[in-house]
Design a protein around this motif. Structure first.
Motif, PDB file in Angstrom:
ATOM      1  N   THR A  52     -58.676 -81.998  14.500  1.00  0.00           N
ATOM      2  CA  THR A  52     -58.693 -80.747  14.495  1.00  0.00           C
ATOM      3  C   THR A  52     -59.411 -79.548  13.983  1.00  0.00           C
ATOM      4  OG1 THR A  52     -57.140 -78.592  15.118  1.00  0.00           O
ATOM      5  CG2 THR A  52     -56.063 -80.215  12.973  1.00  0.00           C
ATOM      6  N   GLY A  53     -59.651 -78.450  13.470  1.00  0.00           N
ATOM      7  CA  GLY A  53     -59.971 -77.495  12.422  1.00  0.00           C
ATOM      8  C   GLY A  53     -60.095 -76.428  13.100  1.00  0.00           C
ATOM      9  N   GLY A  54     -61.061 -75.368  12.346  1.00  0.00           N
ATOM     10  CA  GLY A  54     -61.645 -74.560  12.957  1.00  0.00           C
ATOM     11  C   GLY A  54     -63.530 -74.551  12.730  1.00  0.00           C
ATOM     12  N   THR A  87     -66.980 -81.789  14.900  1.00  0.00           N
ATOM     13  CA  THR A  87     -67.724 -82.032  16.505  1.00  0.00           C
ATOM     14  C   THR A  87     -69.058 -82.432  15.672  1.00  0.00           C
ATOM     15  OG1 THR A  87     -67.759 -79.522  17.244  1.00  0.00           O
ATOM     16  CG2 THR A  87     -69.170 -81.929  17.616  1.00  0.00           C
ATOM     17  N   THR A  88     -69.695 -82.331  14.148  1.00  0.00           N
ATOM     18  CA  THR A  88     -70.470 -83.107  13.930  1.00  0.00           C
ATOM     19  C   THR A  88     -69.927 -84.595  13.479  1.00  0.00           C
ATOM     20  OG1 THR A  88     -72.100 -81.730  12.622  1.00  0.00           O
ATOM     21  CG2 THR A  88     -72.102 -84.225  11.919  1.00  0.00           C
ATOM     22  N   LEU A  89     -68.615 -85.022  13.212  1.00  0.00           N
ATOM     23  CA  LEU A  89     -67.563 -86.164  12.856  1.00  0.00           C
ATOM     24  C   LEU A  89     -67.199 -86.587  13.742  1.00  0.00           C
ATOM     25  CD1 LEU A  89     -66.224 -87.963  10.846  1.00  0.00           C
ATOM     26  CD2 LEU A  89     -64.386 -86.738  11.326  1.00  0.00           C
ATOM     27  N   ALA A  90     -67.399 -86.096  15.243  1.00  0.00           N
ATOM     28  CA  ALA A  90     -67.152 -86.726  16.666  1.00  0.00           C
ATOM     29  C   ALA A  90     -68.780 -87.046  16.978  1.00  0.00           C
ATOM     30  CB  ALA A  90     -66.700 -86.095  17.639  1.00  0.00           C
ATOM     31  N   MET A  91     -69.824 -86.684  16.354  1.00  0.00           N
ATOM     32  CA  MET A  91     -71.238 -87.009  17.077  1.00  0.00           C
ATOM     33  C   MET A  91     -71.259 -88.519  15.934  1.00  0.00           C
ATOM     34  SD  MET A  91     -71.888 -85.539  19.148  1.00  0.00           S
ATOM     35  CE  MET A  91     -73.804 -84.990  19.560  1.00  0.00           C
ATOM     36  N   LEU A  92     -71.288 -88.847  14.659  1.00  0.00           N
ATOM     37  CA  LEU A  92     -71.348 -89.724  13.972  1.00  0.00           C
ATOM     38  C   LEU A  92     -70.743 -90.696  14.614  1.00  0.00           C
ATOM     39  CD1 LEU A  92     -70.510 -87.861  10.348  1.00  0.00           C
ATOM     40  CD2 LEU A  92     -72.781 -89.362  11.280  1.00  0.00           C
ATOM     41  N   LEU A  93     -68.694 -90.689  14.512  1.00  0.00           N
ATOM     42  CA  LEU A  93     -67.939 -91.882  15.540  1.00  0.00           C
ATOM     43  C   LEU A  93     -68.970 -92.352  16.712  1.00  0.00           C
ATOM     44  CD1 LEU A  93     -64.324 -90.312  15.325  1.00  0.00           C
ATOM     45  CD2 LEU A  93     -65.681 -92.770  14.242  1.00  0.00           C
ATOM     46  N   ARG A 144     -52.147 -90.197  14.633  1.00  0.00           N
ATOM     47  CA  ARG A 144     -52.836 -89.645  13.548  1.00  0.00           C
ATOM     48  C   ARG A 144     -53.310 -87.846  14.676  1.00  0.00           C
ATOM     49  NH1 ARG A 144     -56.986 -92.926  10.281  1.00  0.00           N
ATOM     50  NH2 ARG A 144     -57.129 -93.639  12.377  1.00  0.00           N
ATOM     51  N   VAL A 145     -53.264 -87.108  13.129  1.00  0.00           N
ATOM     52  CA  VAL A 145     -53.898 -85.856  13.585  1.00  0.00           C
ATOM     53  C   VAL A 145     -54.788 -85.891  12.211  1.00  0.00           C
ATOM     54  CG1 VAL A 145     -53.514 -83.257  13.775  1.00  0.00           C
ATOM     55  CG2 VAL A 145     -52.028 -84.589  14.624  1.00  0.00           C
ATOM     56  N   ILE A 146     -56.172 -85.521  12.115  1.00  0.00           N
ATOM     57  CA  ILE A 146     -56.562 -85.410  11.236  1.00  0.00           C
ATOM     58  C   ILE A 146     -57.604 -84.001  11.173  1.00  0.00           C
ATOM     59  CG2 ILE A 146     -58.404 -86.148  10.497  1.00  0.00           C
ATOM     60  CD1 ILE A 146     -57.312 -88.182   9.745  1.00  0.00           C
ATOM     61  N   ARG A 147     -57.333 -82.953  10.103  1.00  0.00           N
ATOM     62  CA  ARG A 147     -57.712 -81.604   9.817  1.00  0.00           C
ATOM     63  C   ARG A 147     -59.274 -81.995   9.317  1.00  0.00           C
ATOM     64  NH1 ARG A 147     -56.562 -77.822   6.413  1.00  0.00           N
ATOM     65  NH2 ARG A 147     -55.004 -78.488   5.533  1.00  0.00           N
ATOM     66  N   MET A 148     -60.039 -80.906  10.136  1.00  0.00           N
ATOM     67  CA  MET A 148     -61.293 -80.686   8.718  1.00  0.00           C
ATOM     68  C   MET A 148     -61.591 -79.260   8.407  1.00  0.00           C
ATOM     69  SD  MET A 148     -63.403 -83.638   9.398  1.00  0.00           S
ATOM     70  CE  MET A 148     -64.837 -83.244   8.933  1.00  0.00           C
ATOM     71  N   GLU A 149     -62.220 -79.919   7.337  1.00  0.00           N
ATOM     72  CA  GLU A 149     -62.084 -78.011   7.042  1.00  0.00           C
ATOM     73  C   GLU A 149     -63.595 -78.099   5.574  1.00  0.00           C
ATOM     74  OE1 GLU A 149     -59.253 -74.725   3.388  1.00  0.00           O
ATOM     75  OE2 GLU A 149     -58.362 -76.084   5.330  1.00  0.00           O
ATOM     76  N   ASP A 150     -64.555 -77.175   6.046  1.00  0.00           N
ATOM     77  CA  ASP A 150     -65.643 -76.966   5.750  1.00  0.00           C
ATOM     78  C   ASP A 150     -66.418 -78.346   4.967  1.00  0.00           C
ATOM     79  OD1 ASP A 150     -65.468 -75.047   4.983  1.00  0.00           O
ATOM     80  OD2 ASP A 150     -64.469 -74.539   3.094  1.00  0.00           O
ATOM     81  N   GLY A 151     -66.149 -79.600   5.698  1.00  0.00           N
ATOM     82  CA  GLY A 151     -67.280 -80.681   6.239  1.00  0.00           C
ATOM     83  C   GLY A 151     -65.952 -81.522   5.464  1.00  0.00           C
ATOM     84  N   ALA A 152     -65.249 -81.783   5.831  1.00  0.00           N
ATOM     85  CA  ALA A 152     -64.401 -82.609   4.384  1.00  0.00           C
ATOM     86  C   ALA A 152     -63.262 -83.076   5.026  1.00  0.00           C
ATOM     87  CB  ALA A 152     -64.278 -82.590   3.336  1.00  0.00           C
TER      88      ALA A 152
END
Length: 547
Positions: free
Chosen positions: A361-363, A369-375, A523-531
Motif C-alpha cells: 500500500t502507499g500513495g 508498482t515499481t516494487l511489484a515490477m521488480l518482484l 503482512r501489510v507493507i507501506r511504501m513512501e518515497d520509494g522506500a
C-alpha cells in the motif's frame, strides 16, 4: 530496396530460385513473341501461327508459375518477419518496450508490415518485367549491336536522370514514415480517451484540431509532395521511352537509311516493352515505401535485439520447486521520465514466501508498482539482486523466474484463451470460478476459451482474475484488482479467492488501499518515497525495510 530483396531471398531461397528460373523462361517466351511479331510484320515470319501459339502457351505457364512461387515465397518471408518481430518483442525487457513506445511499436507491427506485404505482391511483377526487358534488349544486342549501343546509351541517360530526379520524392517518403509515428500517437490518445472526449466537447475539439489534424495534414502534405514527384518523373520516364522509340524509328533511318529494317525491328521490340516499362515505373513508389518500412522494421528489430542478451555459461539455470521464497536484497531502481527528477526505489530488503498474503500500500508515486515490477522480474534492479530459493535471478534465467507468476495488472489485458488447456477437467474448474464470481450467466469456458470478452470493465476484470487463478502458478500479483468492483465482489476477492490461493500454498502479493480488508493479509507493507516506510506482520516475524 536491396536490403528488402536480400532479406526475402535469404529466408526463402528455393522458392526464389525456382521462381527466377521460370521468370527467365517467361522472359524468353515474351521476347520470342516480340521477335515473331516483328518478323511477321517485315515478311520474315514462318508459315502458320504454331510457333507464336507455342510461345504464348510457354509464356502463360511459366509466368504463372513464376508469379505464384515468388508470391508464396515473399508471403512466407513476411510471416517470418512478423514472427521474428513478435518473438523479439517478448524477449526484451519490459522497460525497453515502454521506452520505444506503444505508438512506434504499433506502427511497426501494423503499418510497416502491411506496406511490406503489399509490396511483396508486386515483386513477381517487377521481376518478370525486368527479365523480359533484359532479354529483349539482349536479343537486340545480338541481332544489331550498333543499334543496341545507341539505344543503351539513350536508356542509360534516361535512367540516370530518373535516379537523380527520384531523390526528392524518396526523401519525402522517408519523411512521411517518420511523421506517421506522431500521427499514430495522436490516434492512440483519441481511441484511449474516447469516453472522456465525448463528455467534453471543448477538449475533444482541442485534441482533434490541435493534435490529430496537424499531424494528419503534415503526413498528407508530405505524401502528396512525394507522390507528385513520382507522378511527374514516372510520366517523364515513360515519355522519354517514347522519345527513344521516335529517335530509333525516325532519327536513325534519316542518318543511316540502310538501317531502316533493323530500326523497324527494334521499334517493334521497344513498343512491346512499353507495358513492362510502364508497370515498372508505376510500382517503384510502393516498392520504395516498402524499402523504407523495412528499414524501420530492421531499426526497431536491431534496437530490440540489442537488449536480448546472449546466454552466459556462467549462470546455472534456476531449479525452482515449492515452497517458494522470493527475496529482494539491497535492491534499488532508478527511474527517469525525462521531465522530472529521477525517482529512486530502494534500497529494499523484502522476503515473500509461499502460503503468505502480502499487501503493498502507499500513495500515488510511492514506488509500490515499481516494487511489484521488480518482484515479477519485469524490471531489472540497478543495484542489488532478486533471489528465489536462494538462487540469484539473472538476465539468463529471468524468463524461468517470471513464469512462476500470474498477475492481473491495473491496466490488464484480457485474452480470449483462458490458458492453453482444452480438457473437460479444466473447463469444469473454470465453470466453478465463474460461478463464484457470478459470471456463469455471462460467459462460458469451452476448450479453454471464453465464450465472450465483450463485457463491462468490472466483469472483464473478474474474467482476468479467473484466467489468472486457473493458470495455477506458484505466485500471484494483483494490482488494485478490487478498485472498480462492487462491495460483494470485493468481499469475495479478499475473503475467498485470496484465502483459497493461500491455502493452496501460493505466494500472493496484492497492491491495495482497501484498509477494511487489511486484516486478511499476513503482512501489510507501506511504501513512501520509494522506500518501505512501515510493515505490519500478522504471521511472519522478520525485520525488513530499508537499509
Amino acid at each position: 530496396m536491396k536490403a528488402l530483396t536480400a532479406y526475402l531471398f535469404r529466408h526463402s531461397r528455393l522458392g526464389f530460385v525456382i521462381g527466377a528460373v521460370t521468370g527467365v523462361v517467361s522472359g524468353l517466351a515474351g521476347a520470342s513473341l516480340a521477335v515473331l511479331i516483328g518478323h511477321a510484320m517485315t515478311g520474315q515470319g514462318m508459315s502458320g501461327g504454331w510457333p507464336y501459339a507455342l510461345a504464348c502457351l510457354v509464356f502463360l505457364l511459366s509466368k504463372t508459375v513464376c508469379d505464384l512461387l515468388l508470391m508464396r515465397s515473399a508471403q512466407a518471408t513476411v510471416v517470418r518477419l512478423r514472427e521474428d518481430l513478435s518473438r523479439s518483442l517478448l524477449k526484451v525487457p519490459f522497460i525497453k518496450q515502454q521506452a520505444i513506445g506503444a505508438a512506434r511499436l504499433n506502427a511497426i507491427l501494423t503499418k510497416d508490415t502491411d506496406v511490406i506485404v503489399s509490396a511483396s505482391a508486386l515483386i513477381p511483377l517487377a521481376f518478370s518485367n525486368g527479365v523480359l526487358i533484359l532479354i529483349c534488349l539482349g536479343y537486340m544486342a545480338i541481332t544489331s549491336g550498333g543499334l543496341f549501343v545507341a539505344i543503351a546509351v539513350l536508356l542509360g541517360v534516361a535512367m540516370a536522370a530518373y535516379g537523380r530526379a527520384e531523390r526528392g520524392p524518396r526523401q519525402s517518403l522517408r519523411r512521411v514514415r517518420e511523421e506517421l509515428d506522431a500521427l499514430y500517437a495522436q490516434f492512440g490518445t483519441l481511441v484511449a480517451g474516447a469516453k472522456e472526449l465525448q463528455l467534453n466537447a471543448r477538449r475533444a475539439a482541442f485534441v482533434v484540431e490541435e493534435g490529430v489534424l496537424p499531424e494528419a495534414r503534415q503526413v498528407s502534405a508530405s505524401y502528396i509532395q512525394a507522390m507528385t514527384g513520382y507522378v511527374v518523373i514516372s510520366n517523364a520516364g515513360l515519355a522519354s521511352f517514347y522519345v527513344i522509340i521516335g529517335l530509333v524509328l525516325f532519327g536513325i533511318p534519316a542518318l543511316y537509311p540502310d538501317m531502316l529494317p533493323a530500326a523497324a525491328a527494334a521499334t517493334v521490340i521497344l513498343l512491346y516493352l512499353i507495358r513492362p516499362v510502364g508497370e515498372l515505373l508505376a510500382i517503384l513508389p510502393p516498392l520504395r515505401q516498402a524499402s523504407i518500412a523495412f528499414a524501420r522494421v530492421q531499426s526497431v528489430g536491431a534496437e530490440l535485439d540489442d537488449h536480448v542478451r546472449p546466454p552466459s555459461s556462467g549462470d546455472a539455470p534456476l531449479v525452482i520447486h515449492a515452497p517458494l521464497t522470493l527475496q529482494l536484497r539491497q535492491v534499488e531502481r532508478r527511474t527517469e521520465d525525462g521531465s522530472t527528477a529521477a525517482f529512486n526505489v530502494g534500497p529494499i530488503n523484502l522476503t515473500v514466501r509461499s502460503g503468505e498474503i502480502l499487501f503493498l500500500t502507499g500513495g500515488n508515486g510511492s514506488g509500490k508498482t515499481t516494487l511489484a515490477m521488480l518482484l515479477l522480474g519485469l524490471y531489472e534492479p540497478d543495484k542489488g539482486a532478486v533471489f528465489v530459493n536462494d538462487q540469484q535471478v539473472t538476465a539468463d534465467n529471468v524468463a524461468a523466474y517470471r513464469n512462476q507468476f500470474s498477475a492481473v495488472f491495473a491496466d490488464f489485458q484480457l485474452f480470449e484463451h483462458a490458458v492453453a488447456q482444452d480438457d473437460a477437467k479444466f473447463d469444469r474448474a473454470a465453470a466453478e470460478q465463474l460461478r463464484i464470481l457470478q459470471m456463469e450467466h455471462k460467459v462460458r469456458v469451452t476448450n479453454g476459451r471464453f465464450s465472450s470478452t465483450r463485457l463491462s470493465s468490472g466483469q472483464r476484470r473478474r474474467l482476468a482474475l479467473v484466467s489468472a487463478f486457473l493458470e495455477d502458478r506458484p505466485a500471484y500479483l494483483f494490482d488494485e484488482w478490487a478498485a472498480d468492483q462492487d462491495p460483494e465482489f470485493k468481499r469475495i476477492f479478499y475473503t475467498q479467492i485470496l484465502q483459497t490461493l493461500k491455502a493452496a500454498g501460493k505466494a500472493v502479493i496484492v497492491i491495495s488501499h482497501d484498509e477494511t480488508y487489511f486484516r486478511y493479509a499476513d503482512r501489510v507493507i507501506r511504501m513512501e518515497d520509494g522506500a518501505i516506510a512501515g510493515a505490519h506482520a500478522r504471521q511472519f516475524a522478520e525485520s525488513e525495510g530499508t537499509s
